[in-house]
Write a protein that holds these residues in place. Structure first.
Motif, PDB file in Angstrom:
ATOM      1  N   THR A 195       0.770   0.337  10.039  1.00 23.90           N
ATOM      2  CA  THR A 195       2.079   0.158   9.449  1.00 23.90           C
ATOM      3  C   THR A 195       1.986  -0.600   8.134  1.00 23.90           C
ATOM      4  O   THR A 195       1.056  -1.375   7.896  1.00 23.90           O
ATOM      5  CB  THR A 195       2.989  -0.609  10.414  1.00 23.90           C
ATOM      6  OG1 THR A 195       4.267  -0.793   9.800  1.00 23.90           O
ATOM      7  CG2 THR A 195       2.414  -1.963  10.758  1.00 23.90           C
ATOM      8  N   THR A 220       4.288   1.713  20.423  1.00 26.65           N
ATOM      9  CA  THR A 220       5.554   1.003  20.229  1.00 26.65           C
ATOM     10  C   THR A 220       5.559  -0.357  20.930  1.00 26.65           C
ATOM     11  O   THR A 220       6.173  -1.314  20.438  1.00 26.65           O
ATOM     12  CB  THR A 220       6.709   1.859  20.747  1.00 26.65           C
ATOM     13  OG1 THR A 220       6.462   2.211  22.128  1.00 26.65           O
ATOM     14  CG2 THR A 220       6.845   3.143  19.940  1.00 26.65           C
ATOM     15  N   PHE A 263       3.741  -2.640  18.665  1.00 24.46           N
ATOM     16  CA  PHE A 263       4.458  -2.823  17.402  1.00 24.46           C
ATOM     17  C   PHE A 263       5.583  -3.849  17.537  1.00 24.46           C
ATOM     18  O   PHE A 263       5.794  -4.680  16.646  1.00 24.46           O
ATOM     19  CB  PHE A 263       5.017  -1.472  16.931  1.00 24.46           C
ATOM     20  CG  PHE A 263       5.722  -1.539  15.614  1.00 24.46           C
ATOM     21  CD1 PHE A 263       5.001  -1.414  14.439  1.00 24.46           C
ATOM     22  CD2 PHE A 263       7.091  -1.719  15.531  1.00 24.46           C
ATOM     23  CE1 PHE A 263       5.640  -1.475  13.203  1.00 24.46           C
ATOM     24  CE2 PHE A 263       7.736  -1.784  14.307  1.00 24.46           C
ATOM     25  CZ  PHE A 263       7.003  -1.660  13.142  1.00 24.46           C
ATOM     26  N   GLU A 284       1.949   2.748  13.693  1.00 26.43           N
ATOM     27  CA  GLU A 284       3.124   3.575  13.883  1.00 26.43           C
ATOM     28  C   GLU A 284       2.701   4.935  14.429  1.00 26.43           C
ATOM     29  O   GLU A 284       1.523   5.303  14.392  1.00 26.43           O
ATOM     30  CB  GLU A 284       3.879   3.742  12.564  1.00 26.43           C
ATOM     31  CG  GLU A 284       4.494   2.446  12.041  1.00 26.43           C
ATOM     32  CD  GLU A 284       5.250   2.648  10.747  1.00 26.43           C
ATOM     33  OE1 GLU A 284       5.217   3.779  10.212  1.00 26.43           O
ATOM     34  OE2 GLU A 284       5.869   1.690  10.267  1.00 26.43           O
TER      35      GLU A 284
END
Length: 220
Positions: free
Chosen positions: A33, A143, A146, A157
């Motif tokens: 990311t 996720t 993240f 991502e």
């Protein structure tokens, strides 16, 4: 079974099978990311087999994962599920090509052809389920890391490879469902028709035989 439905289901299953191979070889399953970074000097991306990095000049280097046991459990499970998806898709494709009405193989036995086509639809469903579980599990871990504020490593991502996997799963499930439901409907239609019975072609019974069979009160 409608031949058009068979051909459409076969095409959907074939496209799903091809996209599984594209998804498995795609390098962009997860991409590092850029959230919170003012200047990005390199981009890291991974898939099930290797980790790659690209710098600002466009030069990229890839390194394959050396140890299988050192990988995370979800990566090992995703590998197994994707390989199982390819195997199931191959079997489903072969069975569907033999079972559809356009193919001349086993043409004398329509019931056998319908069952083979149904088996192909089941394997397409298994292919779609394996792919869906694999990419969804992989995306869940991305996720989860993240949004974890205490995760110390590099945050990633969702990459384009996972979207290809989701599309493949939807196509395979749609094709398998069409084949399976069509074969089931055709078999129900065959069993619902039953002949009323055959006419007796033998000699007519005599009066004494009829009286002994039906009783004396049957005649006046």
């Amino acid at each position: 079974m409608d031949p058009i439905v068979e051909v459409v289901a076969l095409l959907l299953g074939f496209l799903g099978w091809v996209m599984v191979g594209i998804c498995l070889t795609n390098r962009y399953w997860k991409v590092s990311t850029v959230d919170g970074n003012v200047i990005t000097t390199s981009t890291i991306y991974e898939n099930l087999w290797m980790s790659c990095a690209t710098d600002s000049t466009g030069v990229h280097n890839c390194r394959e994962f050396q140890s299988l046991l050192a990988l995370n459990g979800y990566v090992q499970a995703s590998r197994a599920l994707m390989i199982a998806a390819i195997v199931c898709g191959t079997i489903g494709l072969l069975a569907s090509m033999i079972g559809i009405q356009c193919c001349k193989a086993a043409e004398a036995n329509e019931v056998l052809k319908g069952r083979i086509a149904g088996i192909g639809g089941v394997f397409f469903l298994l292919q779609g389920l394996c792919t869906m579980v694999s990419v969804s599990w992989y995306a869940f871990n991305i996720t989860q890391d993240f949004f974890d504020p205490f995760y110390p490593g590099t945050k990633y991502e969702i990459g384009e490879g996972l979207y290809i996997g989701w599309c493949s799963a939807v196509l395979a499930i749609a094709g398998g469902a069409c084949l399976t439901c069509s074969c089931k409907m055709s078999s129900e239609e065959k069993h619902s028709y039953q002949p009323r019975g055959t006419m007796y072609s033998g000699p007519a019974p005599t009066r004494s035989q009829a009286a002994s069979t039906y009783g004396r009160n049957a005649y006046v």
